[in-house]
Design an enzyme around this catalytic site. Sequence first.
Site, mmCIF file in Angstrom:
data_model
loop_
_atom_site.group_PDB
_atom_site.id
_atom_site.type_symbol
_atom_site.label_atom_id
_atom_site.label_comp_id
_atom_site.label_asym_id
_atom_site.label_seq_id
_atom_site.Cartn_x
_atom_site.Cartn_y
_atom_site.Cartn_z
ATOM 1 N N ASN A 267 0.862 -1.195 0.000
ATOM 2 C CA ASN A 267 0.000 0.000 0.000
ATOM 3 C C ASN A 267 0.904 1.254 0.000
ATOM 4 O OD1 ASN A 267 1.015 -0.234 2.613
ATOM 5 N ND2 ASN A 267 -0.711 0.910 3.409
ATOM 6 N N CYS A 269 1.970 3.617 2.098
ATOM 7 C CA CYS A 269 3.038 3.920 3.071
ATOM 8 C C CYS A 269 3.925 2.725 3.379
ATOM 9 C CB CYS A 269 2.416 4.509 4.328
ATOM 10 S SG CYS A 269 1.474 6.007 3.955
ATOM 11 N N GLU A 271 3.485 -0.306 4.673
ATOM 12 C CA GLU A 271 3.346 -1.228 5.802
ATOM 13 C C GLU A 271 2.515 -2.465 5.476
ATOM 14 O OE1 GLU A 271 1.915 1.675 5.528
ATOM 15 O OE2 GLU A 271 -0.106 1.742 6.377
ATOM 16 N N PRO A 422 1.424 4.077 9.894
ATOM 17 C CA PRO A 422 1.983 5.384 10.299
ATOM 18 C C PRO A 422 1.108 6.128 11.318
ATOM 19 C CG PRO A 422 1.543 5.323 7.912
ATOM 20 C CD PRO A 422 1.105 4.001 8.464
ATOM 21 N N THR A 423 -0.191 5.917 11.263
ATOM 22 C CA THR A 423 -1.178 6.591 12.134
ATOM 23 C C THR A 423 -1.051 8.118 12.095
ATOM 24 O OG1 THR A 423 0.051 6.599 14.260
ATOM 25 C CG2 THR A 423 -1.133 4.582 13.701
ATOM 26 N N GLY A 424 -0.824 8.642 10.895
ATOM 27 C CA GLY A 424 -0.666 10.086 10.720
ATOM 28 C C GLY A 424 -1.811 10.889 11.316
ATOM 29 N N THR A 425 -3.043 10.507 11.030
ATOM 30 C CA THR A 425 -4.179 11.240 11.580
ATOM 31 C C THR A 425 -4.683 10.627 12.884
ATOM 32 O OG1 THR A 425 -4.922 10.924 9.309
ATOM 33 C CG2 THR A 425 -5.992 12.640 10.573
HETATM 34 N N1 UDP Z 1 -3.694 6.708 3.433
HETATM 35 C C1 UDP Z 1 -4.206 7.355 2.331
HETATM 36 N N2 UDP Z 1 -4.189 8.729 2.284
HETATM 37 C C2 UDP Z 1 -3.679 9.482 3.288
HETATM 38 C C3 UDP Z 1 -3.142 8.819 4.418
HETATM 39 C C4 UDP Z 1 -3.177 7.434 4.460
HETATM 40 O O1 UDP Z 1 -4.656 6.712 1.402
HETATM 41 O O2 UDP Z 1 -3.709 10.724 3.207
HETATM 42 C C5 UDP Z 1 -3.726 5.200 3.507
HETATM 43 C C6 UDP Z 1 -2.452 4.562 3.033
HETATM 44 O O3 UDP Z 1 -2.719 3.287 2.488
HETATM 45 C C7 UDP Z 1 -1.663 4.418 4.313
HETATM 46 C C8 UDP Z 1 -2.766 3.995 5.263
HETATM 47 O O4 UDP Z 1 -3.882 4.783 4.846
HETATM 48 O O5 UDP Z 1 -0.653 3.495 4.178
HETATM 49 C C9 UDP Z 1 -2.509 4.212 6.710
HETATM 50 O O6 UDP Z 1 -1.999 5.514 6.941
HETATM 51 P P1 UDP Z 1 -2.147 6.231 8.348
HETATM 52 O O7 UDP Z 1 -1.970 5.208 9.414
HETATM 53 O O8 UDP Z 1 -1.271 7.430 8.371
HETATM 54 O O9 UDP Z 1 -3.682 6.717 8.288
HETATM 55 P P2 UDP Z 1 -4.693 7.169 9.428
HETATM 56 O O10 UDP Z 1 -5.573 5.983 9.698
HETATM 57 O O11 UDP Z 1 -3.938 7.664 10.612
HETATM 58 O O12 UDP Z 1 -5.478 8.275 8.783
#
Ligand code: UDP
Length: 573
Positions: A267, A269, A271, A422-425
Amino acid sequence: MELTENALKVLHARYLLRDEKGVCLETPEDMFRRVARNIAGAERLYGEDASYWEDRFYELMTSLKFLPNSPALMNAGKSIGQLAACFVLPVEDSMKSIFDTLKNAALILQSGGGTGFSFSRLRPRADIVRSTGGIASGPVSFMKIYNTATEVIKQGGARRGANMGILRIDHPDIIEFIRVKRREGELTNFNISVAVTDEFMEALKNEGEYNLRNPRSGEIIGSIKAKAVFNEIIESAWETGDPGLIFIDRINRANPTPHIGQIESTNPCGEQPLLPYEACVLGSINLSKYIKTEDRGQKTEDRIDWDMLAEDIKIAVRFLDDSIDVNIYPLPEIEKMHKGNRKIGLGVMGWADMLILLGIPYNHKRAFEFARKIMKFIRDKSKEASEELAKKRGVFPNFKGSIYDAPDMPKVRNATTTTIAPTGTLSIIADCSSGIEPLFAIAYKRLVLDTELYEVNKYFVRIAEKRGFYSESLMNKVFKKGNLKGIKEIPMDVKRLFKTALEIPPEDHIEMQAAFQEYTDNAVSKTINLPNKAKKEDVEKAFILAYDKGVKGITVFRYGAKKGTLVKIADSD
Ligand code: UDP
């Protein structure tokens, strides 16, 4: 619920339900209720008490101990109903396939999912096109079309479109691919990675050559010095952060369902390695919530609430498994594949916070040891939970012929159970450090949805107050620097505990990634940070070390390097 101002901003901007006029129709509690109810609906399929599980799921999320990936929070219980964050789609060597997949990717992007593609099956630039008598334009040219389409789609979508583009190291167009993001503005909606083979790594070690193959004919079209190609990768990664590497043979050795297909991409990022048309739902446990006591006199192990963690892992696995049953899939092929393997990815966030609370510096030997201990626990408990579900609901449909189809293996409901996202958000919503990353700064200005937010790490403020060195002027200094280096009022042990990403050497970042990878079915999202002054040799060292340490892929990012893609420094715009 206790939510920070930042969390509320993020939720209001993208997650909470709105009517056609844009008026917000729910509170964060309503949102978690909507998600819990939708997912627990699956329990009815198995004759279970859905309202009981709705309450368990609701409690787990509102305590911020666990959150599912963003699409689940955004879409559950709505007509769109798409709950997965990760997808991989196949790109075959035909116009039809290239544009069918582009359309399918558009549907996924619209629903907040991220898509990975391998372009390795496309014939190289200047190869023949029999049907038209013309010449082929090659994988990179089609990636540019995908990129432009993403740019347009993202305007109307739930969030920024994210793509992963993969090319095998033995594709004839590999050099063009490696160099493409050096040009400002190219492929800005893509992270790109080279799929590196063991054959290549062997050739690199022996200072030898390896073969390039035309994927259309299978013909070897020539051989090339491994080191020359590696140098190109290093040059680009040093300059822009892209490409990363994925160790594709290692990934396939860990493929739980080789009888269903080969893995060729991850995917966006990195992972989540997946088969073509496969999806995965992710969820993350917030480790900062599992410290029983802050009494440093006690042994680290005894300070963790293992019982609560075990119980929550069980509920989280059930939540993720249920979400497969209620998911509204963008394509029937994806539904078939995801329901066939039932991959889920439970991981962690708040790891750096946990270490701070335990008083262990991020790159201390004890931190690496404890990473293994925690992740082994999560893996074991998640497998037990998956086994328990299988007893009632059956093993995953593609079980026969999978790696689990052996006498000493657990009979599980899910082909994979663990992934570190990554859990960015999510980490903003849960107010914790992201994924397994160290703190990026102690105090900083963050741009969240066009609003500048000022933040000081809450644990630092707490320690500063408790130990009596808190002052406005000190905080101003910390703000200016972002880290604690050289500020003499701050005790040494506190400086060590609050080391930021750039104060940690790259080999320790890799060590942490490797520690978590050891007990993770899928892969681990981790950025290997390098200081601006890092040399190309440092990038080279990091890549080789990553391979030797057994991780599945690596992305480096040199501070201040130009970067066209923002996904890896995931914030929430
Ligand atoms: N992802 C995406 N767009 C974004 C951020 C994340 O499509 O702007 C997808 C992508 O496949 C990434 C996955 O969500 O690998 C998990 O990212 P993250 O944990 O940062 O997302 P969160 O659940 O925190 O929004």
